[in-house]
Design an enzyme around this catalytic site. Structure first.
Site: not given
Ligand code: ADP
Length: 169
Positions: A31-33, A9, A116, A119-120
């Site tokens: 997500g990570v953001d 993490d 990326s 979800v990208y």
């Protein structure tokens, strides 16, 4: 070997800077953001609001607030649209510009997520090869960085970065 690949993490990393796979608004997301904003606390969003967004492939820096990391480097990765829209160059720019910014602030240890590939939807094999090649190229001429870590959220993702490193080192 200054480049290390691990599963974990990224919000727990005790490094000078962690990189956030942000979006161009820099106002948080999933997500990570989302994980980074949740762990850093509301002060991070407050500082991000002063930055005026960020273009894909560019990078901006904030403090880390409640994170163990001193800084967060925010870089919006490209959305995968089939590969003919400059996505590979933009992804390489994310890694290069994030490392340049880290070094300009005196960072010696930096951790990246797999930019990326969530979800990208950037294909994992190509993304991992671009990431590893760009970081290794940067390390060839840099004198400040002691360690760059790619922190994968799961072992499936890590296996691609391991293969890319094996191929490119
Ligand atoms: P993008 O929009 O750039 O695709 P995502 O956040 O959707 O970004 O996904 C990027 C990668 O980050 C994915 O592999 C996802 O599993 C991973 N990820 C999600 N949360 C964390 C975390 N706390 N630490 C490290 N990686 C994470």
């Amino acid at each position: 070997m200054k480049l290390e690949i691990m599963t974990g993490d990224i919000t727990r990393m005790q490094v000078d800077a962690i990189v956030n796979a942000a979006n161009t608004t820099l106002l948080g997301g999933g997500g990570v953001d989302g994980a980074i904003h949740a762990a850093a606390g509301p002060e991070l969003l407050a500082e991000c609001k002063t930055l005026g967004g960020c273009e894909t492939g560019q990078a901006k820096i904030t403090k880390g607030y409640r994170l163990p990391a001193s800084y967060v480097i925010h870089t919006p990765g490209p959305v995968w649209r089939g590969g003919d829209y400059g996505e590979a160059r933009q992804l390489a720019d994310c890694y290069k510009n994030s490392l340049s910014l880290a070094v300009s602030r005196g960072c010696e240890t930096v951790a990246f997520p797999s930019i990326s590939t969530g979800v990208y939807r950037f294909p994992l094999q190509l993304a991992s090869e671009i990431a590893v090649k760009t970081i290794l190229d940067f390390l060839k001429t840099d004198k400040l960085l002691r360690r760059v870590t790619i922190v994968c959220f799961d072992d499936h993702t890590k296996s691609f970065y391991d293969k890319a490193l094996e191929k490119l080192k």
